[in-house]
Write an enzyme that holds these catalytic residues in place. Structure first.
Site, PDB file in Angstrom:
ATOM      1  N   GLU A  25       1.241   3.864   1.982  1.00 36.99           N
ATOM      2  CA  GLU A  25       1.666   4.094   3.242  1.00 36.99           C
ATOM      3  C   GLU A  25       3.166   3.327   3.272  1.00 36.99           C
ATOM      4  O   GLU A  25       4.095   4.071   3.767  1.00 36.99           O
ATOM      5  CB  GLU A  25       0.965   3.853   4.394  1.00 36.99           C
ATOM      6  CG  GLU A  25      -0.374   4.613   4.511  1.00 36.99           C
ATOM      7  CD  GLU A  25      -1.441   3.720   4.067  1.00 36.99           C
ATOM      8  OE1 GLU A  25      -2.499   3.559   4.473  1.00 36.99           O
ATOM      9  OE2 GLU A  25      -1.156   3.085   2.922  1.00 36.99           O
TER      10      GLU A  25
ATOM     11  N   HIS B  94       0.892  -1.187   0.034  1.00 37.29           N
ATOM     12  CA  HIS B  94      -0.023  -0.002   0.118  1.00 37.29           C
ATOM     13  C   HIS B  94       0.800   1.300   0.095  1.00 37.29           C
ATOM     14  O   HIS B  94       2.017   1.306   0.493  1.00 37.29           O
ATOM     15  CB  HIS B  94      -1.067   0.138   1.145  1.00 37.29           C
ATOM     16  CG  HIS B  94      -2.032  -0.815   1.081  1.00 37.29           C
ATOM     17  ND1 HIS B  94      -3.130  -1.075   1.975  1.00 37.29           N
ATOM     18  CD2 HIS B  94      -2.285  -1.987   0.310  1.00 37.29           C
ATOM     19  CE1 HIS B  94      -3.730  -2.189   1.714  1.00 37.29           C
ATOM     20  NE2 HIS B  94      -3.621  -2.804   0.592  1.00 37.29           N
TER      21      HIS B  94
END
Length: 333
Positions: free
Chosen positions: A22, A20
């Protein structure tokens, strides 16, 4: 907030099952992530899926403050990621640039909250609003550069959708050329299962999946022949074309299709509009005038009798593409 920000890392979720945003951004930042501020469009996830949860990773990296534009409506997250951050002492704010983030996340948000794919409607038409002459001639209304944009759009869709009349008239492959990040399933709405076994779609079904959406009253022999040729036949029971579209899209949502690209013809596009399921429009206007009441419009179907009942869309892009105009509209969120 400081007037100047030092960008330490950035990322985006490039593919299903991949890391992802992040995680990518924090990996770029490395040790400098400790004490930093993280800006995300969507709440960090809190569950194990294809990847480990992001919220604990944010805490572990030592992030001090998180700005999340939108809370994740996915049931396994839905505020849990934000709570993990708050419980660990991370400062959390939600809502920064929320409208812009919702536009970016619209396909995911629709599938998550309604169970239905996000529907892109596409057509090329003349200045006088026709997609073909009365005799059915339609090649080519738009120019090569416009067709290049269409192929680029195809390359990021989960499925490309046409009606049986388009499939018969054009015998298309419905592929992206050159290929894009996704290889779309090809879908034909074909109530009587008429798609020819000699069509390019059927002949290539072993390489790229083909789904035929047929009525449950279609000829069993035709359905069996298509299945024997490697075509996935989805039988629906809708009493109207719009009902069939709704039933089919519910199944495509269960199959986790996020973006559908509906390319026509007019009757199929009309059914999608009648079902009130179109989310975005890509319209290319070529520099030609056909005339004639018999020439075909881009959207047919039942339509509305009162203008106030018409679905409104917001213009998001207006661009000259060679001699063509490209207009992109999206439903108001």
């Amino acid at each position: 907030m400081d007037d100047a920000l030092n960008l330490l890392g950035e990322g985006f979720h490039a593919r299903y099952g991949g890391p992802h945003a992040e995680v990518i951004a924090m990996a770029q930042a490395g040790p400098a992530a400790r004490g930093a501020t993280l800006f995300v469009t969507l709440e960090p996830c809190a569950h194990f899926g294809k990847t480990p949860p992001c919220a604990p990773a944010v805490v572990h990296a030592g992030i001090r403050r998180v700005f999340a534009a939108v809370e994740d409506p996915f049931p396994n997250v839905s505020g849990r990621g934000l709570q993990i951050l708050r419980d660990a002492g991370v400062e959390v704010e939600v809502g920064l640039l929320a409208a812009e983030a919702r536009r970016i996340l619209a396909p995911f948000l629709k599938l998550t909250t309604t169970g239905l794919p996000y529907v892109h409607a596409k057509w090329a038409m003349t200045i006088d609003g026709r997609i073909a002459t009365g005799a059915g001639d339609s090649q080519w209304i738009s120019g090569e550069r416009s067709r290049g944009i269409t192929h680029a759009l195809r390359g990021r869709m989960d499925a490309i959708v046409v009606g049986i009349e388009t499939a018969i008239a054009d015998d298309p492959l419905l592929t992206a050329r050159p290929t894009g990040p996704r290889t779309a399933v090809r879908i034909v709405f074909d109530s009587q299962a008429r798609l020819s076994l000699d069509s390019k779609l059927v002949k290539s079904a072993s390489a790229i999946p083909v789904i035929v959406v047929a009525s449950n009253e279609a000829s069993p022999d035709r359905v069996a022949a298509l299945r024997a040729a490697g075509v996935d036949v989805l039988e629906v029971a809708g009493s109207t074309a719009a009902d069939s579209v709704r039933e089919a899209l519910a199944e495509f949502g269960r199959r986790r299709m996020t973006n559908l690209f509906v390319e026509g013809g007019g009757r199929l596009l009309g059914s999608f509009f009648d079902a009130n399921l179109v989310d975005e429009i890509h319209a290319f206007i070529g520099p030609k005038v056909i005339g004639s009441a018999a020439a075909l419009p881009p959207v047919a179907g039942v339509g509305v009798d009162v203008l106030a009942q018409a679905t409104e869309f917001q213009l998001e892009r207006l661009e000259q593409i060679g001699a063509d105009a490209y207009l992109r509209y999206a439903r108001s969120l």
